[in-house]
Design a protein around this motif. Structure first.
Motif, mmCIF file in Angstrom:
data_model
loop_
_atom_site.group_PDB
_atom_site.id
_atom_site.type_symbol
_atom_site.label_atom_id
_atom_site.label_comp_id
_atom_site.label_asym_id
_atom_site.label_seq_id
_atom_site.Cartn_x
_atom_site.Cartn_y
_atom_site.Cartn_z
ATOM 1 N N TYR A 37 26.762 -64.733 51.080
ATOM 2 C CA TYR A 37 25.382 -64.422 50.699
ATOM 3 C C TYR A 37 24.403 -65.519 51.114
ATOM 4 O O TYR A 37 23.332 -65.220 51.665
ATOM 5 N N GLN A 38 24.746 -66.770 50.867
ATOM 6 C CA GLN A 38 23.840 -67.852 51.248
ATOM 7 C C GLN A 38 23.667 -67.915 52.769
ATOM 8 O O GLN A 38 22.568 -68.137 53.274
ATOM 9 N N MET A 39 24.762 -67.689 53.493
ATOM 10 C CA MET A 39 24.666 -67.623 54.956
ATOM 11 C C MET A 39 23.711 -66.519 55.376
ATOM 12 O O MET A 39 22.863 -66.705 56.255
ATOM 13 N N LEU A 40 23.854 -65.366 54.729
ATOM 14 C CA LEU A 40 23.009 -64.221 55.062
ATOM 15 C C LEU A 40 21.538 -64.521 54.795
ATOM 16 O O LEU A 40 20.663 -64.147 55.595
ATOM 17 N N GLN A 41 21.244 -65.202 53.710
ATOM 18 C CA GLN A 41 19.859 -65.563 53.397
ATOM 19 C C GLN A 41 19.259 -66.455 54.485
ATOM 20 O O GLN A 41 18.125 -66.237 54.934
ATOM 21 N N ILE A 42 20.020 -67.456 54.892
ATOM 22 C CA ILE A 42 19.529 -68.385 55.922
ATOM 23 C C ILE A 42 19.340 -67.658 57.246
ATOM 24 O O ILE A 42 18.331 -67.857 57.946
ATOM 25 N N LEU A 43 20.292 -66.804 57.597
ATOM 26 C CA LEU A 43 20.183 -66.057 58.849
ATOM 27 C C LEU A 43 19.027 -65.063 58.802
ATOM 28 O O LEU A 43 18.409 -64.776 59.838
ATOM 29 N N ALA A 44 18.722 -64.543 57.616
ATOM 30 C CA ALA A 44 17.567 -63.654 57.471
ATOM 31 C C ALA A 44 16.273 -64.419 57.738
ATOM 32 O O ALA A 44 15.366 -63.912 58.423
ATOM 33 N N ILE A 45 16.172 -65.627 57.209
ATOM 34 C CA ILE A 45 14.999 -66.469 57.479
ATOM 35 C C ILE A 45 14.906 -66.786 58.972
ATOM 36 O O ILE A 45 13.818 -66.818 59.565
ATOM 37 N N MET A 46 16.073 -66.983 59.584
ATOM 38 C CA MET A 46 16.114 -67.299 61.012
ATOM 39 C C MET A 46 15.500 -66.193 61.854
ATOM 40 O O MET A 46 14.963 -66.438 62.943
ATOM 41 N N SER A 47 15.549 -64.953 61.373
ATOM 42 C CA SER A 47 14.991 -63.832 62.137
ATOM 43 C C SER A 47 13.483 -63.990 62.345
ATOM 44 O O SER A 47 12.934 -63.466 63.320
ATOM 45 N N LEU A 48 12.802 -64.709 61.444
ATOM 46 C CA LEU A 48 11.369 -64.976 61.624
ATOM 47 C C LEU A 48 11.135 -65.850 62.854
ATOM 48 O O LEU A 48 10.223 -65.606 63.650
ATOM 49 N N PHE A 49 11.979 -66.873 62.999
ATOM 50 C CA PHE A 49 11.865 -67.746 64.177
ATOM 51 C C PHE A 49 12.280 -66.989 65.439
ATOM 52 O O PHE A 49 11.692 -67.202 66.505
ATOM 53 N N LEU A 50 13.279 -66.124 65.303
ATOM 54 C CA LEU A 50 13.695 -65.321 66.444
ATOM 55 C C LEU A 50 12.560 -64.419 66.922
ATOM 56 O O LEU A 50 12.420 -64.174 68.126
ATOM 57 N N GLY A 101 18.055 -74.379 62.477
ATOM 58 C CA GLY A 101 17.295 -75.497 63.039
ATOM 59 C C GLY A 101 17.031 -75.324 64.521
ATOM 60 O O GLY A 101 15.927 -75.612 65.008
ATOM 61 N N GLY A 102 18.032 -74.824 65.243
ATOM 62 C CA GLY A 102 17.869 -74.606 66.682
ATOM 63 C C GLY A 102 16.828 -73.543 66.980
ATOM 64 O O GLY A 102 15.982 -73.705 67.860
ATOM 65 N N GLU A 103 16.877 -72.446 66.223
ATOM 66 C CA GLU A 103 15.916 -71.363 66.436
ATOM 67 C C GLU A 103 14.503 -71.802 66.057
ATOM 68 O O GLU A 103 13.525 -71.445 66.729
ATOM 69 N N ALA A 104 14.396 -72.590 64.984
ATOM 70 C CA ALA A 104 13.089 -73.125 64.584
ATOM 71 C C ALA A 104 12.544 -74.056 65.666
ATOM 72 O O ALA A 104 11.344 -74.007 66.000
ATOM 73 N N PHE A 105 13.421 -74.889 66.225
ATOM 74 C CA PHE A 105 13.021 -75.812 67.297
ATOM 75 C C PHE A 105 12.519 -75.043 68.511
ATOM 76 O O PHE A 105 11.469 -75.372 69.079
ATOM 77 N N LEU A 106 13.250 -73.987 68.900
ATOM 78 C CA LEU A 106 12.854 -73.208 70.069
ATOM 79 C C LEU A 106 11.528 -72.494 69.832
ATOM 80 O O LEU A 106 10.665 -72.432 70.724
ATOM 81 N N SER A 107 11.336 -71.962 68.629
ATOM 82 C CA SER A 107 10.078 -71.280 68.324
ATOM 83 C C SER A 107 8.913 -72.257 68.371
ATOM 84 O O SER A 107 7.826 -71.923 68.870
ATOM 85 N N LEU A 108 9.125 -73.476 67.887
ATOM 86 C CA LEU A 108 8.079 -74.495 67.947
ATOM 87 C C LEU A 108 7.767 -74.887 69.389
ATOM 88 O O LEU A 108 6.609 -75.179 69.727
ATOM 89 N N CYS A 109 8.794 -74.893 70.248
ATOM 90 C CA CYS A 109 8.570 -75.169 71.664
ATOM 91 C C CYS A 109 7.639 -74.129 72.282
ATOM 92 O O CYS A 109 6.692 -74.466 72.999
ATOM 93 N N PHE A 110 7.900 -72.858 71.982
ATOM 94 C CA PHE A 110 7.047 -71.791 72.517
ATOM 95 C C PHE A 110 5.625 -71.889 71.955
ATOM 96 O O PHE A 110 4.650 -71.681 72.680
ATOM 97 N N ILE A 111 5.523 -72.177 70.662
ATOM 98 C CA ILE A 111 4.197 -72.309 70.043
ATOM 99 C C ILE A 111 3.422 -73.452 70.686
ATOM 100 O O ILE A 111 2.221 -73.329 70.974
ATOM 101 N N PHE A 112 4.105 -74.566 70.954
ATOM 102 C CA PHE A 112 3.444 -75.713 71.584
ATOM 103 C C PHE A 112 3.010 -75.375 73.008
ATOM 104 O O PHE A 112 1.887 -75.687 73.423
#
Length: 211
Positions: free
Chosen positions: A123-136, A188-199
């Motif tokens: 469940y905790q993994m699923l929650q984190i991966l769900a948040i990751m979909s925003l960065f995706l 963290g990787g997906e957040a980093f990549l999304s920030l790269c695109f935003i920048f």
């Protein structure tokens, strides 16, 4: 009369190869994550992770499908791409945010279908991966922008940096958090990549949402 356009074929082949290469590199962390978990923590933890990612991938269909529609529209009418992009962001938010909320509210009960151990450990993994979909979602839109602008070297490069950054996070976080270190590394990787695109497209974003 059928005419073979050698120049178009050459450009299309280069574009397709660059797209495939970038897509393959961007997918590597997801392919490697279960192997890391299996080697370090065993089959049970790998099964918990697999179940969480299987459900979370249903969320990822939303931004990926909408961004592909954006690519089709933007490639056909590039001058209207900004309007299409704004509409795509709106629809992603409209469908993705409620879906994430449902995961947080009912994900534990969905996992109970596969057993109490899955509900407790996935469940905790699923929650984190769900948040990751925003960065995706951000990454999906950013990738389409690079394709529309034919910035294929940058597209491959940014995905290569993302891959190296994510794998580095695996090695740093796994000794600290165990299996969850892999999940946090993916986030963290997906957040980093999304920030790269935003920048990279910060000026375009400002003009887009200032309208």
């Amino acid at each position: 009369e059928l005419v073979f356009d050698r120049e178009f074929t050459r450009k299309a082949s280069r574009f397709s190869m660059a797209t495939y290469t970038a897509g393959f590199i961007s997918g590597l962390p997801g392919y490697l994550a279960p192997i890391f978990i299996l080697n370090e923590f065993g089959a049970k933890d790998s099964a918990y992770f697999y179940m969480a990612t299987t459900i979370a991938n249903l969320l990822n269909i939303i931004p990926q499908a909408i961004s592909q529609s954006l690519f089709a529209e933007g490639a056909f009418r590039e001058k209207d791409f900004a309007a299409f992009a704004k509409k795509a962001v709106k629809y992603i938010g409209l469908f993705l945010l409620p879906a994430i909320l449902l995961i947080f509210l009912f994900g534990k009960y969905v996992l109970l279908i596969f057993g109490e151990e899955y509900s407790r450990n996935s469940y905790q993994m699923l929650q984190i991966l769900a948040i990751m979909s925003l960065f995706l979602a951000v990454v999906s839109i950013g990738s389409i922008v690079m394709k529309i602008k034919h910035q294929m070297k940058a597209y491959i490069g940014v995905n290569a940096v993302y891959f190296l950054f994510t794998v580095a996070l695996f090695y740093v976080l796994t000794p600290l958090y165990g299996t969850m270190g892999i999940v946090w590394g993916l986030l963290g990787g997906e957040a980093f990549l999304s920030l790269c695109f935003i920048f990279i497209y910060r000026k375009h974003l400002f003009r887009l949402f200032a309208r």
